[in-house]
Design an enzyme around this catalytic site. Structure first.
Site, PDB file in Angstrom:
ATOM      1  N   THR A 102     -13.973  -6.774   0.932  1.00 21.95           N
ATOM      2  CA  THR A 102     -13.062  -5.678   1.273  1.00 21.95           C
ATOM      3  C   THR A 102     -13.887  -4.447   1.691  1.00 21.95           C
ATOM      4  O   THR A 102     -15.100  -4.380   1.450  1.00 21.95           O
ATOM      5  CB  THR A 102     -12.167  -5.292   0.078  1.00 21.95           C
ATOM      6  OG1 THR A 102     -12.942  -4.539  -0.854  1.00 21.95           O
ATOM      7  CG2 THR A 102     -11.562  -6.502  -0.611  1.00 21.95           C
TER       8      THR A 102
ATOM      9  N   GLU B  46     -15.408  -2.963  -1.378  1.00 24.59           N
ATOM     10  CA  GLU B  46     -16.452  -3.846  -1.912  1.00 24.59           C
ATOM     11  C   GLU B  46     -17.762  -3.653  -1.137  1.00 24.59           C
ATOM     12  O   GLU B  46     -18.843  -3.589  -1.733  1.00 24.59           O
ATOM     13  CB  GLU B  46     -15.969  -5.291  -1.797  1.00 24.59           C
ATOM     14  CG  GLU B  46     -16.882  -6.300  -2.443  1.00 24.59           C
ATOM     15  CD  GLU B  46     -16.197  -7.663  -2.558  1.00 24.59           C
ATOM     16  OE1 GLU B  46     -15.180  -7.894  -1.884  1.00 24.59           O
ATOM     17  OE2 GLU B  46     -16.701  -8.479  -3.339  1.00 24.59           O
TER      18      GLU B  46
ATOM     19  N   GLU C 288       0.868  -1.183   0.000  1.00 26.76           N
ATOM     20  CA  GLU C 288       0.000   0.000   0.000  1.00 26.76           C
ATOM     21  C   GLU C 288       0.900   1.227   0.000  1.00 26.76           C
ATOM     22  O   GLU C 288       1.906   1.258   0.700  1.00 26.76           O
ATOM     23  CB  GLU C 288      -0.897  -0.046   1.250  1.00 26.76           C
ATOM     24  CG  GLU C 288      -1.713   1.188   1.535  1.00 26.76           C
ATOM     25  CD  GLU C 288      -2.627   1.600   0.385  1.00 26.76           C
ATOM     26  OE1 GLU C 288      -3.406   0.781  -0.121  1.00 26.76           O
ATOM     27  OE2 GLU C 288      -2.546   2.783  -0.013  1.00 26.76           O
TER      28      GLU C 288
ATOM     29  N   ASP D 174      -7.459   1.417  -8.050  1.00 26.63           N
ATOM     30  CA  ASP D 174      -7.951   2.760  -8.417  1.00 26.63           C
ATOM     31  C   ASP D 174      -8.377   2.737  -9.881  1.00 26.63           C
ATOM     32  O   ASP D 174      -7.596   2.342 -10.757  1.00 26.63           O
ATOM     33  CB  ASP D 174      -6.853   3.802  -8.186  1.00 26.63           C
ATOM     34  CG  ASP D 174      -6.630   4.069  -6.699  1.00 26.63           C
ATOM     35  OD1 ASP D 174      -7.471   3.635  -5.881  1.00 26.63           O
ATOM     36  OD2 ASP D 174      -5.618   4.713  -6.350  1.00 26.63           O
TER      37      ASP D 174
END
Ligand SMILES: C[S@@+](CC[C@H](N)C(=O)[O-])C[C@H]1O[C@@H](n2cnc3c(N)ncnc32)[C@H](O)[C@@H]1O
Length: 204
Positions: A179, A182, A62, A111
């Protein structure tokens, strides 16, 4: 109450070098099947999967420091010795992975960069797919989900240039924790597109 990382300082994997292949065994102090969450965000998916599968290791990558901190805090809260987070660009991280080191990649709601002039910023390109194919073990998996149909179609087109990866044509969506993004998309009624790829076999 604000907590800090002193409770579990090892949650962040800080490699000795960012130009040499990653020494993945140093992240977990053991050798076990290894799965890699690309753009792990707040780490909720990473930690749910790690808690459910203590026999496997899970590394998230990340780029945003705040999300790395949140993911590390989740790892600390659950004292997960099989989950770690790497703060790095995804494309940099995949090029540092040793060949045939990863059992599964997750690319969940990358993204979307919906404007045409921004499409070149999207993470999935033929070069990216070839890099993850190289890092996958034979028969390793790639699981991708997006709410953007045109990105999904573009990913399928890029696959033509990564012949090591072929789509699993199963009807059933893999049973995975939802997630954070999600859950948001499902709550808003958005469609979710998913794809599971498998690396062809032992000679690749
Ligand atoms: C839309 S969010 C999805 C997060 C998570 N996978 C989920 O489904 O909840 C995309 C995440 O990928 C991260 N990200 C995007 N591009 C990245 C890059 N090039 N390198 C590392 N992280 C990236 C973003 O910071 C963000 O946390």
């Amino acid at each position: 109450m604000r907590r800090n990382l002193r409770t579990f300082p090892d949650a962040e994997f800080k490699p000795a070098s960012l130009v040499a292949p990653l020494e993945l065994e140093k992240a977990f102090n053991r050798t076990a099947p290894l799965e890699f969450d690309l753009g792990c965000g707040d780490g909720s998916f990473l930690t749910a999967l790690a808690a459910a599968h203590p026999e496997r290791d899970f590394l998230g990558v990340e780029k945003m420091p705040g999300r790395v901190r949140t993911a590390c805090r989740r790892i600390g809260d659950r004292q997960l010795s099989n989950a770690r987070v790497l703060q790095l660009e995804i494309s940099h991280a995949v090029h540092l992975l040793p060949r045939r080191s990863i059992d599964a990649f997750y690319l969940l709601f990358p993204d979307p960069w919906p404007k045409r002039r921004h499409h070149s910023r999207r993470i999935v390109t033929a070069d990216f797919l070839r890099a993850i194919a190289r890092a996958l073990k034979p028969d390793g998996l790639v699981r991708i989900k997006t709410d953007q149909m045109d990105y999904f179609v573009a990913i399928q087109k890029s696959l033509r240039e990564a012949p090591q990866l072929s789509a699993n044509l199963e009807d059933e969506e893999p049973d995975l924790p939802k997630t954070t993004f999600e859950k948001r998309f499902l709550a808003s009624g958005a469609s979710i597109y998913w794809l599971e790829l498998r690396k062809a076999g032992p000679n690749r």
